[in-house]
Structure formats: structure tokens, C-alpha cells
Design a protein around this motif. Structure first.
Motif, PDB file in Angstrom:
ATOM      1  N   ARG A 270       1.088  -0.925   0.068  1.00  0.00           N
ATOM      2  CA  ARG A 270      -0.307   0.244  -0.117  1.00  0.00           C
ATOM      3  C   ARG A 270       1.017   1.449  -0.248  1.00  0.00           C
ATOM      4  O   ARG A 270       0.687   2.704  -0.921  1.00  0.00           O
ATOM      5  CB  ARG A 270      -0.739   0.077   0.928  1.00  0.00           C
ATOM      6  CG  ARG A 270      -1.924  -0.888   1.389  1.00  0.00           C
ATOM      7  CD  ARG A 270      -3.105  -0.923   2.249  1.00  0.00           C
ATOM      8  NE  ARG A 270      -3.856  -1.866   1.875  1.00  0.00           N
ATOM      9  CZ  ARG A 270      -4.985  -2.190   2.580  1.00  0.00           C
ATOM     10  NH1 ARG A 270      -5.395  -0.415   3.517  1.00  0.00           N
ATOM     11  NH2 ARG A 270      -5.630  -2.662   2.604  1.00  0.00           N
ATOM     12  N   LEU A 271       1.980   1.318   0.901  1.00  0.00           N
ATOM     13  CA  LEU A 271       2.746   2.591   0.460  1.00  0.00           C
ATOM     14  C   LEU A 271       3.690   2.529  -0.213  1.00  0.00           C
ATOM     15  O   LEU A 271       3.108   3.246  -1.410  1.00  0.00           O
ATOM     16  CB  LEU A 271       3.802   2.148   1.889  1.00  0.00           C
ATOM     17  CG  LEU A 271       4.551   3.377   2.017  1.00  0.00           C
ATOM     18  CD1 LEU A 271       4.311   4.522   2.745  1.00  0.00           C
ATOM     19  CD2 LEU A 271       6.819   2.616   2.427  1.00  0.00           C
ATOM     20  N   TRP A 272       3.935   1.533  -1.196  1.00  0.00           N
ATOM     21  CA  TRP A 272       4.340   1.762  -2.441  1.00  0.00           C
ATOM     22  C   TRP A 272       3.711   2.288  -3.455  1.00  0.00           C
ATOM     23  O   TRP A 272       3.916   2.875  -4.297  1.00  0.00           O
ATOM     24  CB  TRP A 272       5.375   0.299  -3.128  1.00  0.00           C
ATOM     25  CG  TRP A 272       5.915   0.989  -4.495  1.00  0.00           C
ATOM     26  CD1 TRP A 272       7.238   1.550  -4.177  1.00  0.00           C
ATOM     27  CD2 TRP A 272       6.005   0.376  -5.695  1.00  0.00           C
ATOM     28  NE1 TRP A 272       7.174   0.851  -5.851  1.00  0.00           N
ATOM     29  CE2 TRP A 272       5.897   0.604  -6.751  1.00  0.00           C
ATOM     30  CE3 TRP A 272       4.709  -0.719  -6.032  1.00  0.00           C
ATOM     31  CZ2 TRP A 272       5.637   0.008  -7.707  1.00  0.00           C
ATOM     32  CZ3 TRP A 272       4.548  -1.075  -7.175  1.00  0.00           C
ATOM     33  CH2 TRP A 272       5.390  -0.683  -8.609  1.00  0.00           C
ATOM     34  N   GLU A 274       0.911   3.676  -3.286  1.00  0.00           N
ATOM     35  CA  GLU A 274       0.632   5.153  -2.844  1.00  0.00           C
ATOM     36  C   GLU A 274       2.043   6.107  -3.439  1.00  0.00           C
ATOM     37  O   GLU A 274       1.344   7.599  -4.295  1.00  0.00           O
ATOM     38  CB  GLU A 274       0.632   5.731  -1.383  1.00  0.00           C
ATOM     39  CG  GLU A 274      -0.098   5.550  -0.885  1.00  0.00           C
ATOM     40  CD  GLU A 274      -0.337   5.159   0.764  1.00  0.00           C
ATOM     41  OE1 GLU A 274       0.226   6.218   0.602  1.00  0.00           O
ATOM     42  OE2 GLU A 274      -1.868   4.808   1.478  1.00  0.00           O
ATOM     43  N   ARG A 275       2.974   5.688  -3.373  1.00  0.00           N
ATOM     44  CA  ARG A 275       4.354   6.249  -3.991  1.00  0.00           C
ATOM     45  C   ARG A 275       3.390   5.875  -5.911  1.00  0.00           C
ATOM     46  O   ARG A 275       4.405   7.168  -6.529  1.00  0.00           O
ATOM     47  CB  ARG A 275       5.570   5.803  -3.834  1.00  0.00           C
ATOM     48  CG  ARG A 275       6.819   6.626  -3.755  1.00  0.00           C
ATOM     49  CD  ARG A 275       7.901   5.929  -2.690  1.00  0.00           C
ATOM     50  NE  ARG A 275       8.725   4.675  -3.133  1.00  0.00           N
ATOM     51  CZ  ARG A 275       9.748   4.495  -2.690  1.00  0.00           C
ATOM     52  NH1 ARG A 275       9.820   5.124  -1.253  1.00  0.00           N
ATOM     53  NH2 ARG A 275      10.639   3.794  -2.755  1.00  0.00           N
ATOM     54  N   GLY A 277       1.761   6.124  -7.392  1.00  0.00           N
ATOM     55  CA  GLY A 277      -0.039   7.152  -7.757  1.00  0.00           C
ATOM     56  C   GLY A 277       0.487   8.447  -7.665  1.00  0.00           C
ATOM     57  O   GLY A 277       0.238   9.491  -8.521  1.00  0.00           O
ATOM     58  N   ARG A 278       1.497   8.673  -6.778  1.00  0.00           N
ATOM     59  CA  ARG A 278       2.445  10.424  -6.942  1.00  0.00           C
ATOM     60  C   ARG A 278       2.756  10.144  -8.226  1.00  0.00           C
ATOM     61  O   ARG A 278       3.457  11.828  -8.617  1.00  0.00           O
ATOM     62  CB  ARG A 278       3.239  10.720  -5.644  1.00  0.00           C
ATOM     63  CG  ARG A 278       2.187  10.903  -4.457  1.00  0.00           C
ATOM     64  CD  ARG A 278       2.737  11.251  -3.336  1.00  0.00           C
ATOM     65  NE  ARG A 278       3.674  10.252  -2.586  1.00  0.00           N
ATOM     66  CZ  ARG A 278       3.950   9.577  -1.678  1.00  0.00           C
ATOM     67  NH1 ARG A 278       2.865   8.932  -1.252  1.00  0.00           N
ATOM     68  NH2 ARG A 278       4.799   8.851  -1.744  1.00  0.00           N
ATOM     69  N   SER A 285      -6.501  -0.769  -6.872  1.00  0.00           N
ATOM     70  CA  SER A 285      -6.432  -2.265  -5.486  1.00  0.00           C
ATOM     71  C   SER A 285      -7.234  -3.067  -5.248  1.00  0.00           C
ATOM     72  O   SER A 285      -8.657  -2.523  -5.179  1.00  0.00           O
ATOM     73  CB  SER A 285      -5.861  -1.438  -4.219  1.00  0.00           C
ATOM     74  OG  SER A 285      -4.918  -1.041  -4.795  1.00  0.00           O
TER      75      SER A 285
END
Length: 1003
Positions: A270-272, A274-275, A277-278, A285
Motif C-alpha cells: 500500500r505504501l509503495w 501510494e508512491r 500514484g504520486r 487495488s
């Protein structure tokens, strides 16, 4: 099962082989222990209902009710064990255990209540009635055979009774959850605490929880996603590099991020994402579920649904997906058309952007998901699409043919990162660092385990037990093993965290376990250590597997392994420990039979023997634990209890637990009656005499004949040591040599380390205080160390203390301090409680010789406090005497007089080595106050007492004190004569510092 005659595989459990007709034995039900969740559901006010309805109508209503409840329970994976009147009992975890059984049970309970409301609409319309149910849900350990008995599973345990009690206390329409169930489902549940409730069979009130509804099953609801992320930089960079390659080459790539449950895969993904997505990547997902509503492609559907709400996909393909995949997760109108539509949508999105699909918990996915992913990887062209599958590593065991383009393993956290995460989880709580360190070590780098262990602190406990969340994860993994692999794993738990192939053969009683070990290694249950040894991949796995065995099986395996150890080179401690475990498990199952009693006796004998050996070798902590276990197994009624308990008491006293040791020794002495116990009584009396030095000599003299008749070398070593110490107290050091040599011979023959060290320490003290010149005494002390101290830490520690003072008398203060430091370290390693009083007395003597009287005072105050706490009268006398002399040198007359009085009060009457110096100290105090007659009287008394000794040190100390006192009285000529006499005594001893003191008085 396989036919034993023709070896044909037979489906199910038929009574006869369908191939050859051989009668097949029924499968043997193996008892196991499981943590399961039990659900009880009962109709409220059923009596009134039976009065309103005709029996035929009531029966029809109950059939509809039972069917509805059973369907809801079964849909969530529960097994209905029985119907009792109008009550339903179901178990989640039997026959198949799931890691989320408590969650399943809670969701089933909520769905049962909702389904009943829907049924009530029909019943109210047709019969004018409404049914209201009361539901109790409880989690705990049960024993089960693991097989169904007819159509019902058989479970037994307190958890079942507690669930029934909760159901009885629930109100109509209420669901009550037990405390363990609430801990497991709490983050996903909405409810309020109820209670405390008095449950029949429970000693203490129980706080239950009324369940109102269930939240989403998203992992972020259950896990701590709010704390800062720890490490994983390398994994994040690897994902970045993979995405960069997909973007540059414009192709589709399937990547599997895998690791064990709880290691942090979901959060990392999830963290990656989001990264990514930026960076402008279009992200969708989804998550696969172990069970639930929706089609087999529901996780894929969730991911695609996110994509099509943002991008501009192909309208024709999108229409196909909306009629099937996006509607309910099914591949309508067909798998082929759904795959085509999905590829078309991704191709159209890929023309304008980059696409990332994150599919979590892929280990729960069915075959259609993998088929669709395989087709995407093969046929999707010219579209930068990355599919990140997040899965547990056992996915590759279940589907060995699944070959994604790349795998990225997520390892456990390292020790430093584990400690960092623990500190983040514990925040600013007042838990000590050592406790948090133990948590980090126990979790072995798994973030979920860390999180749950820290959460136990928040519940007011310590992480000695295993959180049920962690237990459920591991137990579910274990249950998926085949019976042979699981049985082999169970055998390994009995050996320990590490085990050899040979040990495993001994416990299992089977042949070569190589293939099974290879399977267990592949599935990350065990790890290779060397060619012939293995280790559990986690200590928690060992705990769960061991806890899952029935106690009867544990007992059998422990006894089998103990027999193998005893036949080989296994020591008493190892053999006794396994026999003890076998006994305790059998004893838990009911009144002990003859075999159980025999196990207890054998275990006690082995443990007591190992404890006695540890005591002889000065391994005090280990000795105390082993001897205590042996005494507990024997019990006070056993004839051997007195002897073992006496040793427990002696060890406890040496470790500083004086009150417990003295009470136990007193009890042993009171119970030791008659000739049979004379030896035990003699040892107890002798040891208790340490707390009454005035009577110790007589106790020792009476004990010697008892020990001689019994041939008790240990007792003789102890008794002759006390006799020698009495002679030392009289200042007759030359007399003690023969006594101590005799005592040493007994100690050596008994292989008693503590006694040998005590005797050698007394020999060194005699060299320090006796007539031998200091250079000779130093050489002989070193000879004692060379002859006896090479591999004996206790000997080195005890002998070095007098040696240090001898070195200080020669002015070698640095060497003396280094010698004492080495002694202190040896004592610390041994955990000898008396060292806290013993070493400071010698350290103070060295510092006094160095002229550091303030340091000496501080050391002696500490020694006095410790000796008083230990109840050791002799140590207190020695420390008080030295403290009185030190305070006198510092000009504290009142303090010197007070401590001299304390020492005189505790000193035996015939002990001039103490009383001579104390009388000299009091004489000097009186001289300083001008009381000449009293002072001179005490000087003469001190001189007479010191003159009866063969100790130059004692005679010199008295003469020097008298010289100072006479100088204070103005008798300079007499003072000078006393000072010259002191100088001569110091010179005879080779006491260079003392000679300087005497010369200073003469000036």
C-alpha cells in the motif's frame, strides 16, 4: 486411505476395499488440542411459543429456524456439533482450523441475527409470531479427535461451557462475546462491555462484550498502520526498479511480493502503491478473501473497478465487464470473454497512462484468478501494466506451477529494526528496556508478532503467553500439513528449538525423516543448521505445535526421548527434565497410576542428582532450580525429601534468600527424627550454626562422629572447617593448618567446589593473619591458586581476597585492586550473595592501607548492611570491627565506639582475634576523652588477648593502637615503646605499610 492388502487408494472411509474386498480398519481418532471459537444460539421465551403453536406448526417453525442457523454457520465455515432442544451449538476450528475463526464466528452470529429477522417477517405474516435468539460466542482451548463422529464433531473443554453460559446471560436479540473472542475481533467489531458477569465454573467475574455489528474486513482496520514505517528501503527500491523497467519497455509484468503472514507485505504494497500514484501511475487495488459472497474473481473486480472510474477504457470491453466481472466478480458470460475484455480495457488505459494493479492475499485466490493473470502476462501487448500480487510464501507450495515473471521475498526485520518498531509500538509507556528487548527477540523480526506482543502489555500482562492472533496464524499453517509431516514436527518440539536427525529418529520411533524434514524446510517450519541438525524457523512455531498435542501424546514422546537419552550420554538434567514433563502431563489427566508414580520418582532422582552436581560445581542458580524441582516432585511425605530440601535451603541461603533458606532448614531439622535422618539433621544443624557463631564449634564437634560413621566426606569437610575457624578466632593459626588440610582432603574427595573454596580461603586468611612473612604468604597464596584454582572460579575468587590485602601490606596497591576486581567478577559470575559483604571488607582493608579512609568507610558501611540482611553474625562482627577502626582514624569517636560495641556484642567470648583489636579501639577512644584509668585497663586487656595469639598482625594492631592512645594521654615514653613493639611485629610480618604507621607514631 490406502488398502493394506492391494495398496489401492480408496476414496472416503469405506468399510471394505472396493478393489479387493479387504476389510478396512476404521481410522484411529488422534486427540489434539486446539484453540477454537464456540457459538451457542438459543431461542428466547421458547416455552411461551410452544403454548401458542400447535406441535406440528412448532416443529415446522423450528425446522426452518435450525436450517437457517445451520446455513449461516456453515457459510462462514462453522461446524454445527449438535442441536439441544431449540439451541444450536457450533464450533469454528473443527474439523478445519482457520486463522480467522473468531472473526468468522462473530460475523456468523451477526448474520444469524439478521437472517432471523428476515424469517420473522414471514412468521409474523403467517403465524403472528416472532422469534428472538440469544447468542454466546467464546474462544478457548478444547480437546478434539480431529474427526467427525457421525455428523457431529466432538469437542470438550471449558471454552464450550463458557459459551453456553454467555448465551444464557444474553438478552433476547443480543450477542455476547467472551473476552478472548473480543481480543481477536475487537478492531473489526462494534460493541460495548458488559459485566462483570458471574459465569458458573469461573472463579472470577468475566467482562463480556455485547456485539452490535461488524466493520469492514480491511487489514487497516485490524493492524496498526498508524505507526511510522520501519526500514524496507531495499524492497521499495526493487519495486521502483521493476516499475521503471515496465514503463520503459511498455509491457505487462506479473510480480509476486511474498513472505510469511504478518511480515508486513500488505502495508509495504500500500505504501509503495501510494508512491507510484504520486508518479502519475493509475492504481487499482483489490483483495482476495478466504471465503465470502461474490464470484471467484471478486478481488480482481475490486481493482478494475477503481481503474475504470478514473481512466477512459474501451467502451465495448467495459460493457462486458459490467455485465459480469464488475457486477458480482464472476467471469460472465465466460472466462475467455472476460479475459479479452480485461485485456482490452488495460490496453486502452495503457495508451495514455501507466497501470498498476495491486492484488492482495493472493494465497486465497482460486484457479480462475491465476488463469486470468497468466493470460494477461502472455497476451497483453504494448501496455505498461504491472500486476503486483501480494501473497504468503506457502502459495508456491500449494501451486508449484504458478510462475510469475518475478518474485520479491519480504524478509523479517533485523534486530535493530525490530527494537525500533517495538519502541514505536510501546510509545512512551513505562515498560523497562529489558522487557521490550525480550519482546523483540521473541517475535524474531515479524512485525505482526511484535505488535501483538506489545499489545499484551497494554492489557496489563507480560508477553509470556502467546497472543491468540499469532497462535491462530501459526496453528492454521500447521494444520495444513499432512499427518506425517505434522507428526514429525510434533516429535521435534519435544527435543527443543534445535534438534538433530538422530534425536528426531529417537522420538518418532520411525526411520529416516529426511523427506519430511525437506518438506518442513521448504514450507519454512524448520531451517538447516548443519548437515545433521535443524532448528525451528521460529520459537513461536515450536510453542504452537507443542501446545496442539494432546497431553497424553506429549507424555509418551517425552518418556521415549528420556529413555533414549538415558541409554546414551544424556546427563541427569536432560533425562530428568523429560521425565518430569512426562509425569506432569500424565498427572494432569487424572489420579496417578503406578506408571505415573514411577515417572515422578525417576524424574526427582535425576533432577536432584543434577542439582547436587551443580551445587558441587558452584553453579548456584542452576543448582537451586534443579534441586527445588526435585524436592517439589518428591513431596514432604517422601523419605528423600529431607535431604534434597536441605540442599535447596543451603543453596537459597548462598544466593541471598536467607529467610526462605533458614525456614526450610529449620523445617528439615524438625522433621529429621530418628537414626535414619541423623545425617540430614547433622547437616542442617551445621549449616544453621553459621547464624550463631558462638555455638558452631560444639555443633561441629558433635557432627563429626555422625559423618565419620556414615562416611560422609562433604559433612566432614564442613565440620572440620568450622573447627578450624574456631581456632582462627582464637588466633591460633599454626593449629589450623592440620585441620584445614584434613578438611581439604574431605572436600576434594567429595568433589564439593564451594567447600573446597571455603577451606582454601581460610588457608589464605591464615597466611594473611598468621606468622608467615608477607612475601612467603603471597607466594603460598599463589601456590594455592595454581594448585586448585585453574578451572575453579569460586576458588580464585575466595583466595584472591586475602592475597590482595597481603599485596597491599607491601605497598602494591594497584596490583591489590586488580586482584580484588578479578575476585569480584568471579563472584558476580557465580551469583554468590555473600560476596556483597565479603569483597567490600577486603576492599576496605586495601583502601585503609592506602590511606583512603573515606573510601574504606563507605565500603564497610555497605558490608555491614549486607551482612545484617544476610543474617551472618560472623561477617557482621568482622565488618563492624573494621568499621570501628576506620571511623577512629577519621576522628569519629562516637561512631567508632558504637560500632566497636556492636562487634563485641556479636563476637564469641573466646575469640581474641576480634576482641583484642576492639578493646584497643575502645581504649584509644577513652584516651581521647581523657579517661586514663579505663583506657589503660582496656589497653592491658587487649595486649594480653593479642599476646595469646600467633598473629603478628593482631599483636601489631593492638600495640599501634595502644601507642596512639598513650600519646593522647601524654605518656610519650610508653607510647614510643609500644610503637617500637608494633614496628617489630610489622617487620616480622613483612608489613611495610604498618612499619610506616609505627614510625609515624614514634615521631
Amino acid at each position: 486411505m490406502r488398502c493394506p492388502s492391494c495398496l489401492a487408494e480408496t476414496p472416503g472411509r469405506p468399510r471394505f476395499c472396493p478393489s479387493c474386498g479387504t476389510r478396512l480398519a476404521a481410522p484411529v481418532a488422534v486427540e489434539v488440542r486446539k484453540i477454537v471459537t464456540v457459538v451457542f444460539c438459543d431461542l428466547a421465551e421458547s416455552t411461551a411459543l410452544s403454548e401458542r403453536l400447535d406441535p406440528e406448526s412448532l416443529r415446522a417453525v423450528l425446522i426452518r429456524y435450525f436450517t437457517l442457523m445451520r446455513d449461516q454457520l456453515a457459510w462462514h465455515g462453522g461446524t454445527v456439533e449438535k442441536f439441544i432442544g431449540d439451541a444450536v451449538m457450533a464450533v469454528f476450528g473443527v474439523p478445519e482450523l482457520h486463522e480467522d475463526d473468531a472473526l468468522r464466528a462473530a460475523r456468523a452470529a451477526v448474520d444469524m441475527r439478521a437472517a432471523l429477522e428476515r424469517l420473522n417477517d414471514d412468521l409474523e405474516r403467517d403465524l403472528g409470531i416472532r422469534l428472538r435468539a440469544r447468542i454466546g460466542v467464546n474462544t478457548g482451548e478444547v480437546v478434539t479427535s480431529g474427526h467427525a463422529h457421525g455428523d457431529q464433531a466432538l469437542v470438550a473443554g471449558e471454552a464450550v461451557n463458557a459459551a453456553a453460559r454467555l448465551q444464557q446471560l444474553a438478552g433476547p436479540g443480543e450477542i455476547l462475546l467472551g473476552p478472548e473472542t473480543w481480543r481477536l475481533v475487537g478492531p473489526s467489531a462494534v460493541g460495548v462491555a458488559v459485566g462483570p458477569l458471574e459465569l458458573r465454573g469461573k472463579r472470577h467475574p468475566v467482562t463480556a462484550w455485547r456485539l452490535d455489528s461488524m466493520r469492514s474486513d480491511d487489514p487497516a482496520v485490524i493492524r496498526r498502520f498508524d505507526i511510522p514505517f520501519v526500514d524496507r528501503r531495499e524492497s521499495l527500491h526493487e519495486l521502483d526498479r521493476t516499475l521503471d523497467g515496465i514503463i520503459s519497455r511498455r509491457h505487462c509484468r506479473i510480480v509476486t511480493l511474498h513472505g510469511e503472514a504478518g511480515v508486513g507485505k500488505t502495508r509495504l504494497a500500500r505504501l509503495w502503491a501510494e508512491r507510484a500514484g504520486r508518479r502519475g501511475v493509475l492504481v487499482g487495488s483489490g483483495r482476495c478473501r478466504p471465503y465470502g459472497a461474490g464470484g471467484t474473481l471478486l478481488g480482481v473486480a475490486d481493482a478494475v473497478r477503481e481503474l475504470v472510474t478514473v481512466g477512459t477504457p474501451d467502451p465495448e470491453a467495459l460493457a462486458v465487464l459490467r455485465d459480469g466481472l464488475l457486477k458480482d466478480g464472476t467471469p460472465n458470460p465466460s472466462q475467455q470473454e472476460t479475459s479479452w475484455a480485461l485485456r482490452s480495457v488495460l490496453e486502452s488505459l495503457g495508451r495514455s497512462t501507466y497501470v498498476l494493479i495491486v492484488l492482495d492475499d493472493v494465497q486465497w485466490a482460486g484457479g480462475p484468478v491465476f488463469d486470468m493473470l497468466g493470460e494477461l502476462a502472455e497476451e497483453l501487448r504494448d501496455a505498461p501494466v504491472m500486476v503486483l500480487c501480494v501473497a504468503r510464501s506457502d502459495l508456491f507450495d500449494r501451486l508449484p506451477g504458478w510462475q510469475p515473471a518475478s518474485r520479491l521475498a519480504l524478509p523479517r526485520l533485523g534486530p535493530d529494526d525490530s527494537r525500533l518498531l517495538v519502541s514505536e509500538l510501546a510509545e512512551v509507556t513505562a515498560h523497562d528496556g529489558a522487557l521490550l528487548e525480550r519482546i523483540a527477540e521473541r517475535a524474531e523480526g515479524n512485525p505482526l508478532y511484535l505488535e501483538q506482543l506489545v499489545a499484551m502489555l497494554g492489557d496489563g500482562g507480560e508477553p509470556h503467553g502467546l497472543p491468540l492472533t499469532v497462535h491462530a496464524l501459526i496453528a492454521a499453517r500447521v494444520e495444513r500439513l499432512g499427518p506425517d509431516a505434522r507428526a514429525m514436527l510434533e516429535c521435534a518440539t519435544v527435543v527443543g528449538r534445535e534438534f538433530s536427525v538422530e534425536e528426531l529418529r529417537a522420538v518418532s520411533g520411525t526411520g529416516e525423516p529426511g523427506d519430511l524434514l525437506e518438506e518442513l524446510g521448504r514450507k519454512s517450519f524448520v531451517e538447516h543448521r548443519t548437515e545433521a541438525t535443524f532448528r525451528f524457523a521460529s520459537g513461536l512455531i515450536q510453542e504452537v505445535v507443542y501446545g496442539g498435542m494432546a497431553k497424553r501424546r506429549r507424555a509418551e514422546l517425552h518418556e521415549r526421548f528420556a529413555g533414549w537419552l538415558a541409554a546414551g550420554e544424556g546427563g541427569d538434567e536432560a533425562v530428568g527434565t523429560h521425565l518430569e514433563q512426562a509425569y506432569r502431563h500424565r498427572a494432569d489427566l487424572g489420579p496417578p497410576d503406578e506408571h505415573t508414580v514411577r515417572l515422578r520418582g525417576e524424574a526427582a532422582a535425576r533432577l536432584s542428582g543434577a542439582g547436587t552436581l551443580a551445587l558441587r560445581r558452584s553453579d548456584l542458580s542452576r543448582a537451586e532450580k534443579l534441586l527445588s524441582r526435585g524436592a517439589e516432585l518428591l513431596g514432604p511425605a517422601h523419605p528423600g525429601w529431607l535431604q534434597v530440601s536441605g540442599r535447596v535451603a543451603e543453596t537459597a541461603i548462598t544466593l541471598g534468600d536467607v529467610e526462605r533458606g533458614r525456614l526450610l532448614l529449620t523445617e528439615v531439622l524438625e522433621r529429621a527424627t530418628g537414626d535414619a535422618d541423623a545425617l540430614v539433621a547433622a547437616h542442617a544443624s551445621l549449616y544453621l550454626s553459621h547464624f550463631d557463631p558462638a555455638g558452631s564449634f560444639e555443633v561441629a564437634r558433635r557432627a563429626i562422629p555422625v559423618f565419620e560413621v556414615a562416611g560422609d566426606e562433604l559433612g566432614l569437610a564442613r565440620a572440620w572447617t568450622l573447627v578450624a575457624q574456631e581456632a582462627q578466632g582464637r588466633g591460633r593459626f599454626a593449629e589450623t593448618r592440620g585441620m584445614l588440610q584434613r578438611a581439604l582432603g574431605h572436600a576434594v574427595r567429595s568433589d564439593a567446589e564451594l567447600e573446597r573454596a571455603t577451606i582454601l580461603g581460610n588457608m589464605a586468611a591464615s597466611l594473611w593473619l598468621g606468622p608467615e612473612p608477607a612475601p612467603v604468604a603471597i607466594s603460598q597464596c599463589r601456590g594455592l591458586l595454581a594448585a586448585h584454582g585453574r578451572d575453579r572460579g569460586t576458588v580464585r575468587a575466595v583466595v584472591r581476597c586475602p592475597l590482595a590485602v597481603l599485596l597491599a601490606t607491601r605497598g602494591k596497591f594497584d596490583e591489590a585492586r586488580a586482584t580484588l576486581a578479578a575476585a569480584e567478577q568471579s563472584f558476580a559470575d557465580l551469583r554468590h550473595a555473600y560476596a556483597d559483604a565479603f569483597v567490600p571488607i577486603f576492599s576496605a582493608a586495601v583502601e585503609s592501607l592506602a590511606g583512603r579512609w573515606d573510601v574504606a568507610e563507605e565500603l564497610l558501611l555497605r558490608a555491614c548492611a549486607r551482612a545484617e540482611a544476610l543474617g551472618d553474625a560472623q561477617l557482621l562482627v568482622t565488618a563492624s570491627r573494621d568499621l570501628a577502626g576506620t571511623l577512629l582514624r577519621r576522628g569519629d569517636l562516637a561512631g567508632a565506639e558504637r560500632w566497636a560495641g556492636t562487634a563485641l556484642e556479636g563476637s564469641p567470648v573466646d575469640a581474641p582475634m576480634n576482641t583484642a583489636e576492639l578493646h584497643a579501639i575502645r581504649a584509644e577512644v577513652l584516651a581521647a576523652r581523657g579517661a586514663e584509668d579505663s583506657s589503660r585497663e582496656l589497653m592491658d586487656l587487649a595486649l594480653r588477648e593479642a599476646g595469646g595469639t600467633d598473629s603478628p598482625a593482631c599483636r601489631a594492631a593492638v600495640l599501634l593502637g595502644n601507642a596512639r592512645g598513650l600519646a593522647l594521654l601524654g605518656a610519650d615514653e610508653e607510647s614510643g615503646a609500644a610503637a617500637r613493639g608494633a614496628a617489630a611485629e610489622f617487620a616480622a610480618k613483612g608489613h611495610l605499610v604498618g612499619k610506616g604507621w609505627a614510625a609515624a607514631v614514634r615521631r
